[in-house]
Design a protein around this motif. Structure first.
Motif, short mmCIF file in Angstrom:
data_model
loop_
_atom_site.label_atom_id
_atom_site.label_comp_id
_atom_site.label_asym_id
_atom_site.label_seq_id
_atom_site.Cartn_x
_atom_site.Cartn_y
_atom_site.Cartn_z
N SER A 35 -25.47 9.53 125.48
CA SER A 35 -26.73 9.92 124.86
C SER A 35 -26.74 9.53 123.39
CB SER A 35 -26.93 11.44 124.98
OG SER A 35 -27.95 11.88 124.14
N HIS A 139 -21.38 17.23 133.33
CA HIS A 139 -21.99 15.91 133.26
C HIS A 139 -21.50 14.93 134.33
CE1 HIS A 139 -23.82 17.24 129.60
NE2 HIS A 139 -22.67 17.34 128.95
N ALA A 173 -29.59 14.72 128.80
CA ALA A 173 -30.64 14.10 129.63
C ALA A 173 -30.19 13.90 131.08
CB ALA A 173 -31.08 12.78 128.99
N ALA A 174 -30.19 12.64 131.53
CA ALA A 174 -29.91 12.35 132.95
C ALA A 174 -28.46 12.66 133.33
CB ALA A 174 -30.22 10.89 133.26
N TYR A 175 -27.58 12.75 132.33
CA TYR A 175 -26.17 13.01 132.60
C TYR A 175 -25.89 14.51 132.58
CZ TYR A 175 -25.44 8.01 131.72
OH TYR A 175 -25.49 6.64 131.76
#
Length: 278
Positions: A35, A139, A173-175
């Motif tokens: 990120s 994550h 975010a996506a992780y």
């Protein structure tokens, strides 16, 4: 297994089987797998860190981790998973002249010796004495696989130290995939003998996180959420006076320090392990 050659980013080897990893080759080669939050270190980030974070037990736990390692090994080798930057309170690992630290992450930094996916560590069995994994297991897609890899690469009697969130909203975010109660965290490390375990931060910090994301949702602005949280930074200090047993039921996160063992906890052991107030 991947049939492609392993690439190199600025002399740092990228040892990832991209065909079986969430990590994308093009992002790693462009050094964009992490990120952007990890890169911003201006005054705003420093203010955020000072007001929203507390010291927690990490610094003391790092000292304990090193002490336990050096009681067994003269010159311990430590693998830091998620070692792209120094974790909050983990500075002692990098300043001790008696240990060798290898850092790995899914992006290249000055601290990473190789880029890898924790689900498939490119290390031989029993090749390190200690593993430090701080704010990482939330994550990864399959935390149990990562812990199995930690178990594999640790030498007999080797140590693991982990910090993982529970009452925290989505970050990176996506992780971001998973959370653990303290009991769930212990079960994750069931093949390790517990040396010490507890919570990293209590309900005050968890409430501060909730206020930040509540405000962001109401006003449709992440920046406004952050400003609101900064106004309520003092809530984190209630962690110091909160009941230990009640805090166990609503912590921001938990930690585990354990030793690789040939024995494993059984499912029936988990009911008696609970340490909360309910």
């Amino acid at each position: 297994m991947s049939t492609s050659e392993f690439p190199v980013v600025d002399t740092v080897p990228v040892l990832i089987d991209f065909e079986n990893s969430i990590v994308l080759r093009e992002q790693v080669l462009a050094n964009r797998a992490s990120s952007p939050v990890k890169r911003r270190v201006g005054w705003a980030q420093k203010l955020k860190k000072s007001l929203l974070r507390t010291e927690g037990p990490t610094e003391a736990n790092a000292t304990r981790f090193l002490s336990e390692l050096k009681a067994t090994y003269a010159h311990p080798i430590i693998l830091v998973i998620g070692g792209g930057e120094i974790g909050n309170g983990a500075q002692a690992l990098y300043s001790d002249p008696d240990v060798t630290v290898f850092g790995t992450d899914i992006y290249k930094s000055e601290l990473t010796h190789f880029v890898s996916d924790g689900h498939q560590l490119p290390l031989a069995d029993s090749s390190v004495h200690g593993v430090w994994i701080q704010a990482v297991l939330e994550h990864v897609l399959t935390p149990s696989d990562v812990v199995a890899e930690i178990y594999r690469v640790l030498s007999p009697g080797g140590l693991v130290y982990a910090e993982t969130p529970f009452m925290q909203q989505v970050h990176e975010a996506a992780y971001d995939f998973t959370r653990f109660t303290p009991s769930g965290h212990r079960w994750l490390f069931r093949r390790f003998e517990e040396i010490e375990a507890g919570i990293t931060r209590g309900p005050g910090t968890a409430l501060l996180w909730s206020i930040r994301y509540f405000s962001a949702g109401i006003f449709k602005s992440s920046k406004f959420g952050l400003v609101t949280a900064l106004l309520f930074f003092w809530l984190k200090h209630f962690d110091r006076v909160s009941s230990k047993r009640h805090s166990y039921d609503g912590p921001s996160g938990s930690f585990f320090l354990g030793k690789k063992s040939s024995r494993s906890l059984m499912p029936r052991d988990m009911l008696s392990y609970y340490r909360g107030a309910q």
